[in-house]
Design a protein around this motif. Sequence first.
Motif, PDB file in Angstrom:
ATOM      1  N   GLN A 793     -14.160  35.344  -1.034  1.00 17.75           N
ATOM      2  CA  GLN A 793     -15.186  35.304   0.004  1.00 17.75           C
ATOM      3  C   GLN A 793     -15.969  34.011  -0.188  1.00 17.75           C
ATOM      4  O   GLN A 793     -16.409  33.697  -1.304  1.00 17.75           O
ATOM      5  N   VAL A 794     -16.123  33.246   0.896  1.00 22.25           N
ATOM      6  CA  VAL A 794     -16.678  31.908   0.760  1.00 22.25           C
ATOM      7  C   VAL A 794     -17.732  31.648   1.827  1.00 22.25           C
ATOM      8  O   VAL A 794     -17.799  32.313   2.869  1.00 22.25           O
ATOM      9  N   PHE A 795     -18.561  30.641   1.548  1.00 20.50           N
ATOM     10  CA  PHE A 795     -19.408  30.031   2.563  1.00 20.50           C
ATOM     11  C   PHE A 795     -18.751  28.719   2.982  1.00 20.50           C
ATOM     12  O   PHE A 795     -18.193  28.003   2.143  1.00 20.50           O
ATOM     13  N   ILE A 796     -18.833  28.389   4.269  1.00 21.05           N
ATOM     14  CA  ILE A 796     -18.276  27.137   4.759  1.00 21.05           C
ATOM     15  C   ILE A 796     -19.265  26.474   5.706  1.00 21.05           C
ATOM     16  O   ILE A 796     -19.905  27.143   6.530  1.00 21.05           O
ATOM     17  N   ASN A 797     -19.404  25.184   5.564  1.00 18.26           N
ATOM     18  CA  ASN A 797     -20.314  24.410   6.415  1.00 18.26           C
ATOM     19  C   ASN A 797     -19.915  24.570   7.880  1.00 18.26           C
ATOM     20  O   ASN A 797     -18.757  24.340   8.238  1.00 18.26           O
ATOM     21  N   PRO A 798     -20.855  24.942   8.755  1.00 16.47           N
ATOM     22  CA  PRO A 798     -20.508  25.196  10.167  1.00 16.47           C
ATOM     23  C   PRO A 798     -19.897  24.013  10.899  1.00 16.47           C
ATOM     24  O   PRO A 798     -19.169  24.196  11.871  1.00 16.47           O
ATOM     25  N   ASN A 799     -20.183  22.787  10.449  1.00 16.66           N
ATOM     26  CA  ASN A 799     -19.699  21.605  11.168  1.00 16.66           C
ATOM     27  C   ASN A 799     -18.446  20.990  10.546  1.00 16.66           C
ATOM     28  O   ASN A 799     -18.068  19.872  10.903  1.00 16.66           O
ATOM     29  N   SER A 800     -17.814  21.721   9.640  1.00 16.42           N
ATOM     30  CA  SER A 800     -16.740  21.095   8.864  1.00 16.42           C
ATOM     31  C   SER A 800     -15.338  21.576   9.238  1.00 16.42           C
ATOM     32  O   SER A 800     -14.359  21.014   8.758  1.00 16.42           O
ATOM     33  N   TYR A 801     -15.216  22.569  10.083  1.00 18.71           N
ATOM     34  CA  TYR A 801     -13.902  23.164  10.298  1.00 18.71           C
ATOM     35  C   TYR A 801     -13.593  23.290  11.792  1.00 18.71           C
ATOM     36  O   TYR A 801     -14.468  23.202  12.650  1.00 18.71           O
ATOM     37  N   ARG A 802     -12.321  23.502  12.054  1.00 20.01           N
ATOM     38  CA  ARG A 802     -11.849  23.740  13.407  1.00 20.01           C
ATOM     39  C   ARG A 802     -11.301  25.157  13.517  1.00 20.01           C
ATOM     40  O   ARG A 802     -10.952  25.773  12.513  1.00 20.01           O
ATOM     41  N   VAL A 803     -11.243  25.649  14.741  1.00 22.37           N
ATOM     42  CA  VAL A 803     -10.808  27.021  14.998  1.00 22.37           C
ATOM     43  C   VAL A 803      -9.475  26.988  15.724  1.00 22.37           C
ATOM     44  O   VAL A 803      -9.268  26.203  16.648  1.00 22.37           O
ATOM     45  N   GLY A 804      -8.549  27.842  15.295  1.00 19.99           N
ATOM     46  CA  GLY A 804      -7.247  27.916  15.931  1.00 19.99           C
ATOM     47  C   GLY A 804      -6.745  29.336  16.003  1.00 19.99           C
ATOM     48  O   GLY A 804      -7.355  30.269  15.467  1.00 19.99           O
ATOM     49  N   PRO A 805      -5.588  29.539  16.642  1.00 20.69           N
ATOM     50  CA  PRO A 805      -5.023  30.888  16.775  1.00 20.69           C
ATOM     51  C   PRO A 805      -4.320  31.331  15.512  1.00 20.69           C
ATOM     52  O   PRO A 805      -4.061  30.543  14.605  1.00 20.69           O
ATOM     53  N   GLN A 806      -3.995  32.611  15.450  1.00 21.34           N
ATOM     54  CA  GLN A 806      -3.202  33.147  14.346  1.00 21.34           C
ATOM     55  C   GLN A 806      -1.843  32.460  14.326  1.00 21.34           C
ATOM     56  O   GLN A 806      -1.322  32.049  15.355  1.00 21.34           O
ATOM     57  N   THR A 807      -1.261  32.353  13.137  1.00 21.63           N
ATOM     58  CA  THR A 807       0.039  31.684  12.998  1.00 21.63           C
ATOM     59  C   THR A 807       1.061  32.570  12.279  1.00 21.63           C
ATOM     60  O   THR A 807       1.980  32.072  11.654  1.00 21.63           O
ATOM     61  N   VAL A 808       0.867  33.895  12.375  1.00 18.17           N
ATOM     62  CA  VAL A 808       1.813  34.809  11.736  1.00 18.17           C
ATOM     63  C   VAL A 808       2.741  35.454  12.751  1.00 18.17           C
ATOM     64  O   VAL A 808       3.511  36.349  12.421  1.00 18.17           O
ATOM     65  N   GLY A 809       2.666  35.014  14.006  1.00 19.80           N
ATOM     66  CA  GLY A 809       3.548  35.557  15.032  1.00 19.80           C
ATOM     67  C   GLY A 809       3.137  36.916  15.554  1.00 19.80           C
ATOM     68  O   GLY A 809       3.951  37.629  16.131  1.00 19.80           O
ATOM     69  N   ALA A 810       1.876  37.296  15.399  1.00 19.84           N
ATOM     70  CA  ALA A 810       1.421  38.613  15.851  1.00 19.84           C
ATOM     71  C   ALA A 810       1.409  38.683  17.373  1.00 19.84           C
ATOM     72  O   ALA A 810       0.930  37.769  18.039  1.00 19.84           O
ATOM     73  N   LYS A 811       1.916  39.766  17.905  1.00 22.34           N
ATOM     74  CA  LYS A 811       1.909  39.974  19.349  1.00 22.34           C
ATOM     75  C   LYS A 811       0.808  40.944  19.766  1.00 22.34           C
ATOM     76  O   LYS A 811       0.505  41.057  20.950  1.00 22.34           O
ATOM     77  N   MET A 812       0.244  41.659  18.812  1.00 24.92           N
ATOM     78  CA  MET A 812      -0.816  42.625  19.079  1.00 24.92           C
ATOM     79  C   MET A 812      -2.110  42.148  18.409  1.00 24.92           C
ATOM     80  O   MET A 812      -2.080  41.358  17.474  1.00 24.92           O
ATOM     81  N   PRO A 813      -3.265  42.622  18.880  1.00 21.79           N
ATOM     82  CA  PRO A 813      -4.529  42.232  18.257  1.00 21.79           C
ATOM     83  C   PRO A 813      -4.557  42.613  16.778  1.00 21.79           C
ATOM     84  O   PRO A 813      -4.149  43.708  16.399  1.00 21.79           O
ATOM     85  N   ILE A 814      -5.037  41.705  15.951  1.00 22.91           N
ATOM     86  CA  ILE A 814      -5.113  41.952  14.513  1.00 22.91           C
ATOM     87  C   ILE A 814      -6.458  42.560  14.137  1.00 22.91           C
ATOM     88  O   ILE A 814      -6.534  43.439  13.283  1.00 22.91           O
ATOM     89  N   ASP A 815      -7.517  42.089  14.785  1.00 21.29           N
ATOM     90  CA  ASP A 815      -8.869  42.555  14.492  1.00 21.29           C
ATOM     91  C   ASP A 815      -9.565  42.840  15.817  1.00 21.29           C
ATOM     92  O   ASP A 815      -9.565  41.984  16.705  1.00 21.29           O
ATOM     93  N   PRO A 816     -10.169  44.018  15.994  1.00 19.62           N
ATOM     94  CA  PRO A 816     -10.749  44.370  17.300  1.00 19.62           C
ATOM     95  C   PRO A 816     -11.910  43.497  17.724  1.00 19.62           C
ATOM     96  O   PRO A 816     -12.235  43.438  18.911  1.00 19.62           O
TER      97      PRO A 816
END
Length: 847
Positions: A793-816
């Motif tokens: 469990q980590v803290f991450i600087n809000p301005n340091s990262y980018r957001v992308g989609p899942q990359t495990v090939g899931a076809k159904m929602p992983i988290d509601p």
Amino acid sequence: MGNTKSRRNKYEKTRAKPTRTASDEPPVQDCSSTTPSPNESGPLFASPIHINAVNEQVVDVQDCHCRDCEDNDTLLTPEGERYHTFSSKCGENVIIKSGGTVARRKHACKIEKHGVVITEQPLRVNERFEIRLDAIVNTWSRGLELGITCNPSDDFKFPASMTDYEDELTFMWTENHVLKNGESVLEFKEEFHCTEGDTLGIMVTDQGMLHFYTNGNKMEETLDLKSHGLQDSSKVYAVVDIFGEARQVSVCAIGYVTENLSLDDVSRRKLTDEEYKDSRAVMEQMRCLMRSMKTVANYDMYQAAELVRLYLLKPAKICRDEQSRQKYGNHLANLGAASQLKRLLDLLMRVKDPDQDDWVARDVVRSACWNYSDYSLKMCRALAQCGFLCDMLSDLGRYQSTFTDDKNQYRLVHSAVSVLHNCSKATDNLHFYQDLKAIERIAPYLKVSDTQIAMLALLTLSNIIEEDEEDQVEADISVIAFLVELLQGAMDQPSRRYKNFTVLELVDGLGNIAVNTINKIRIVDKGATPLLVKLMSSEQPIEQECAIKALSVIAKLDVNSKKIIETSDALEVLQNLARGQDKNVKGAAERALAVILSQKQSGQITKTIRSEDASNYPIKEQESCKYQELCARLKKLMELPDECFDPRHDRCYCNSCLIARGDDPYYRRGKPPKLYGVPIGWCRFALRVEARANALNVFKNWHVGYHGTVLNSVRPILDCGSLLMPGDTAMGGKRLGERSGHFSDDNKPDGFDTKQVFLSPSIRYSGLNVYALPTRYVDNVTKQTYWARAVFQVFINPNSYRVGPQTVGAKMPIDPKFSNQELEWFTKQRGCIIIYGLLINLELAAV
């Protein structure tokens, strides 16, 4: 503005006006979930079990429609004059079609590489060469490289991959850098991931410079070929590596790649009925339209609006499935459509004394944003970033008192609040709503007489309020009745959709607004409880879980818990689910039963602690927890230094402890606030944080994320004190590589950058087997065998990262609570992550 009308009237003689046929129908969503079980083989607490992502989440070669890999002469290709064609000499897994203008990988769903092609003719100096990605497969991740080589096709040795090609002089453009014979010589500031319908282009100039283009837009970076050994740029050939998810590419027509594409040019490129059904033809037309709209002005804004109707709204109406609509929305976001549509709408909204044609043109542009923001979070983020939300909020203020008496104003307000609702679902957009003071500007619409507008305003507010702003979502009983009516209608439909709302969206909305006490009472009074009980028997676990969570929130009022108990089958259904196999549904049912029964016993309103941070709130822990003791024995066996840990902030997140504390399953943290999931089912052993954590105030200002790892990697990570990237050298001299089952330099889609740290705001995602690899463990007290996993469990600087989609090939929602479109965070920055907890999860292994 006085001349706008006269110019438009003259223009009307030759330009058709938009007609009111815009569709505001959102996509059909498929909401269900699967929970894989660990592989049941492996040594006793030794090496990690290797479980590939393909086995982890629903990527199945047998389900990838292999007919797409077969020869098919019906595929559409760009029309127009062409000079360049692909040589018939090519990689062993690719075929050349349509007179050399199309290259397609054979068996793309089974074979990742061997898709290199080269042009038959050398590139023309000062003329752009451009290819379009026509089709993809879902088996792989990332794909497509474009570059130049000095070798003609007769002398070219076709490799499996161009990444390490070293013959002659070759330059290959990957997603974020250019390789010269396998070595990086240029890095781009912005990474561009080419998706279906996108184009890549290059141009060699007479000065020996290599220029790069994405979707017709010139990149800022250029490469000086002469300084890298290429003295004669008149005899180079284009080379394309079709790999990974890329299945087919086409050479774009020369006329198509021109910079000066006009609206008239686009009007002449009419799509046939068959072409409207072909996503490649549609996306090419979208791209042409966006390029032509860069110079739109007052005199041709109506023509532009008509083309928006034809090539943005009409495809959305024809296309019925969510995946294709999302693809269109993502493609438009890549093209910069949000800014172009905002600019066009600004021109249309400036017209004084608008007539019906003006209102229709406005409606067309707004409906395009409404439609595509409904299923593409990338489009939602683009609309927020370009200032579109500010315009929508301004419209709400301007027409608040008059829209109910004017059908044009009503349509405008309806589209504005709908776009605001859609964009509020993207967690990245929360700070835009805060900066624009959206709550106080949307709140008045809770009181309007139109229940549909009021309901949209209510759902929007429920997505953006802070924990202490529950009074802002108090709703009129008629609005809640309408919401319950929609839920009933959606549950009765085979599509699980009614009046453009899905079951999942509606039940989640009920749970969100139930944080308000008055809403709790009104939701039950309007008959929601029997619907939620019925939904708990759904065949889709994600719907079951959301229904249980909504019921749990509603039950935190004594009068409601009594009515739930009196509802037929309510307790029986919950008890059956609490004994079920799906661990997420099982845990939610156990927590709901605890809330309902505790209300029955106490007769008081349960006070929910709205933070899971023990250092800020006095939380009553259980005196002892067997699960925590079990995890502690494993931690001791791992021989981790006691000096690394701070036991004062240890926290168990098993269901029993969660119920005892009254934790919520999700919280927001940081500036701007960002949602993250509580690590339910895990036990946290708090780490001593470095001094700079307090100096940077990370506990208040930074976001919370998770990073899955292997038990054997925990000690090296603690010794280093931070998460390292593949390629780094850890303490002791060991060079870190990618784990087995993950992409690496020797086995990855070319262009995929593995040299990053990957996180997620969802413990369900980071805790998947492919990230938190399970290891077999036998406890020396219980004598039972468990599968053990570890996550940081980590803290991450809000301005340091980018957001992308899942990359495990899931076809159904992983988290509601998170769309699959926003489950991965990734960063190349060092020092932006601070680890503050080791999470351990233990599950009984099947006998």
